[in-house]
Design a protein around this motif. Sequence first.
Motif, PDB file in Angstrom:
ATOM      1  N   VAL A 289      48.971   8.232 -24.063  1.00 50.42           N
ATOM      2  CA  VAL A 289      49.745   7.361 -24.951  1.00 50.42           C
ATOM      3  C   VAL A 289      49.265   5.930 -24.750  1.00 50.42           C
ATOM      4  N   PRO A 290      48.786   5.244 -25.803  1.00 56.57           N
ATOM      5  CA  PRO A 290      48.338   3.857 -25.669  1.00 56.57           C
ATOM      6  C   PRO A 290      49.532   2.919 -25.515  1.00 56.57           C
ATOM      7  N   SER A 291      49.280   1.719 -25.040  1.00 55.94           N
ATOM      8  CA  SER A 291      50.344   0.723 -24.909  1.00 55.94           C
ATOM      9  C   SER A 291      49.735  -0.669 -24.919  1.00 55.94           C
ATOM     10  N   VAL A 292      50.577  -1.664 -25.124  1.00 54.54           N
ATOM     11  CA  VAL A 292      50.176  -3.061 -25.026  1.00 54.54           C
ATOM     12  C   VAL A 292      51.109  -3.742 -24.029  1.00 54.54           C
ATOM     13  N   VAL A 293      50.513  -4.389 -23.014  1.00 55.12           N
ATOM     14  CA  VAL A 293      51.280  -5.079 -21.983  1.00 55.12           C
ATOM     15  C   VAL A 293      51.218  -6.585 -22.252  1.00 55.12           C
ATOM     16  N   LEU A 294      52.376  -7.202 -22.387  1.00 58.95           N
ATOM     17  CA  LEU A 294      52.462  -8.644 -22.615  1.00 58.95           C
ATOM     18  C   LEU A 294      52.877  -9.329 -21.316  1.00 58.95           C
ATOM     19  N   GLU A 295      52.155 -10.360 -20.918  1.00 56.30           N
ATOM     20  CA  GLU A 295      52.419 -11.063 -19.665  1.00 56.30           C
ATOM     21  C   GLU A 295      52.366 -12.569 -19.889  1.00 56.30           C
ATOM     22  N   ARG A 296      53.404 -13.269 -19.455  1.00 55.56           N
ATOM     23  CA  ARG A 296      53.483 -14.714 -19.712  1.00 55.56           C
ATOM     24  C   ARG A 296      52.517 -15.529 -18.853  1.00 55.56           C
ATOM     25  N   SER A 297      52.193 -15.039 -17.657  1.00 55.96           N
ATOM     26  CA  SER A 297      51.293 -15.787 -16.778  1.00 55.96           C
ATOM     27  C   SER A 297      49.839 -15.423 -17.084  1.00 55.96           C
ATOM     28  N   ASP A 298      48.937 -15.854 -16.205  1.00 54.58           N
ATOM     29  CA  ASP A 298      47.515 -15.581 -16.432  1.00 54.58           C
ATOM     30  C   ASP A 298      46.962 -14.527 -15.484  1.00 54.58           C
ATOM     31  N   CYS A 299      47.856 -13.737 -14.860  1.00 54.45           N
ATOM     32  CA  CYS A 299      47.401 -12.715 -13.920  1.00 54.45           C
ATOM     33  C   CYS A 299      48.434 -11.596 -13.816  1.00 54.45           C
ATOM     34  N   ILE A 300      48.016 -10.468 -13.268  1.00 55.77           N
ATOM     35  CA  ILE A 300      48.965  -9.398 -13.002  1.00 55.77           C
ATOM     36  C   ILE A 300      49.723  -9.718 -11.711  1.00 55.77           C
ATOM     37  N   ALA A 301      50.882  -9.082 -11.535  1.00 53.15           N
ATOM     38  CA  ALA A 301      51.686  -9.236 -10.314  1.00 53.15           C
ATOM     39  C   ALA A 301      51.846 -10.713  -9.942  1.00 53.15           C
ATOM     40  N   SER A 302      52.274 -11.524 -10.902  1.00 53.56           N
ATOM     41  CA  SER A 302      52.325 -12.980 -10.685  1.00 53.56           C
ATOM     42  C   SER A 302      53.319 -13.370  -9.598  1.00 53.56           C
ATOM     43  N   LEU A 303      54.377 -12.576  -9.403  1.00 51.03           N
ATOM     44  CA  LEU A 303      55.335 -12.878  -8.340  1.00 51.03           C
ATOM     45  C   LEU A 303      54.625 -12.873  -6.989  1.00 51.03           C
ATOM     46  N   TRP A 304      53.702 -11.933  -6.806  1.00 49.68           N
ATOM     47  CA  TRP A 304      52.937 -11.843  -5.571  1.00 49.68           C
ATOM     48  C   TRP A 304      51.810 -12.872  -5.529  1.00 49.68           C
ATOM     49  N   GLN A 305      51.118 -13.039  -6.638  1.00 49.01           N
ATOM     50  CA  GLN A 305      49.947 -13.918  -6.636  1.00 49.01           C
ATOM     51  C   GLN A 305      50.315 -15.396  -6.640  1.00 49.01           C
ATOM     52  N   CYS A 306      51.365 -15.745  -7.369  1.00 48.16           N
ATOM     53  CA  CYS A 306      51.682 -17.164  -7.573  1.00 48.16           C
ATOM     54  C   CYS A 306      52.901 -17.640  -6.781  1.00 48.16           C
ATOM     55  N   ARG A 307      53.787 -16.722  -6.415  1.00 49.49           N
ATOM     56  CA  ARG A 307      55.036 -17.155  -5.799  1.00 49.49           C
ATOM     57  C   ARG A 307      55.234 -16.656  -4.367  1.00 49.49           C
ATOM     58  N   GLY A 308      54.318 -15.862  -3.866  1.00 48.76           N
ATOM     59  CA  GLY A 308      54.482 -15.312  -2.520  1.00 48.76           C
ATOM     60  C   GLY A 308      53.937 -16.245  -1.451  1.00 48.76           C
ATOM     61  N   TYR A 309      54.668 -16.401  -0.340  1.00 45.53           N
ATOM     62  CA  TYR A 309      54.181 -17.235   0.764  1.00 45.53           C
ATOM     63  C   TYR A 309      53.068 -16.505   1.514  1.00 45.53           C
TER      64      TYR A 309
END
Length: 405
Positions: free
Chosen positions: A34-54
């Motif tokens: 089944v195809p899908s389209v993923v919409l993401e507001r940031s510029d990367c996946i897992a932004s909570l981990w990449q951008c907000r994690g200490y």
Amino acid sequence: MGTELKCARVDGPIIVGAGPSGLAVAACLAQNSVPSVVLERSDCIASLWQCRGYDRLKLHLPKQFCELPLMGFPEDFPKYPSKHQFISYMNSYAARFSIQPRFGQSVKTAEFDSSCGLWRVRTQDVEYISKWLIVATGENAEPVIPEISGIEKFRGQFIHTSVYKSGLDFRNQKVLVVGCGNSGMEVSLDLCKHNARPHMVVRNSVHVLPREMFGISTFGLAMCLLKWLPLRQVDQLLLLVANFTFGKTDRLGLRRPKTGPIELKNSTGKTPVLDVGALSKIKSGEIKVMEGVREITEKGAKFVNGQEKEFDSIIFATGYKSNVPSWLKSCDFFTEEGMPKTPFPNGWKGEKGLYSVGFTRRGLQGTASDAVKIAKDIADQWSTIKDANNTCNAHFIPRIDSQKK
């Protein structure tokens, strides 16, 4: 005059969010062709981990409890993978299932159009249209900073843990940490290691458990015991071992809730603290435990017990919240707090093609469970649907490339 939105018809589901939840359901859908389209507001996946994690962030649970469907962690990863190892796993996961989110797509509104039986999802420049909408923004979409009287007067720096990286930035400072969950404890510990003097605010009761008991992860032990014993007996055993390991934490200013740790987690989502060293620093006095804040002053804070202290910086370890109510319109599937009204394990499916993943309050295990269910449910429908069923000017709406395995 506003810019006219482009219009794009999506063959499969629209998935909002490219964190672990969005990736998990996209992978499961791909596995079912089944195809899908993923919409993401940031510029990367897992932004909570990449951008907000200490920097010192690690998984609190062993890796086998944090795997996404269809792909485990590499065997050479440690028992508790680091932030960077988890991000590496997420990138490998997206690559394996050919998941290519559309970055920089911040969803402004999503609404079901009853005239054509389709979902209209609007970002800043595109209106996406599909039969299915999967909400995968999760429980931790937006930082929470409580309203505390006087915060605008404070002359020092105050931040949320979402932008905290390392105690190196606070070397030799006297720091007020507001919050005593896993983040508050870990940030306080990190501050100690960089010669800062953390004062941690403990406003409510909290369960602190050893990360491991008898050489086994506490969570893993609890999951094993729950197969054989009632939940409350398991909680009693966990607390018995915790009290033997730590002593009575009440003496340290850490009052335990009357409800047991697993029962409390299941009913409210409040996670027990799994200690990685902060408790010994509290016992030694390197981390000072403070009662609730009554007011922030120019130089520090006044506390509910009448104490007043000066601080160089304030760090809010006050968690995150769902942002679903801000963009999902005319929908009563979610509460005002942005959580499904129907509790786990049945909160993954709404009406009219609406689904949610990542809202179970059971971490990545709950995410994996819901992702599998959602993909199967949509795959069953997909096999019986033809392009002709997608109405609403389908001939005039350009398709958008969906993701396929």
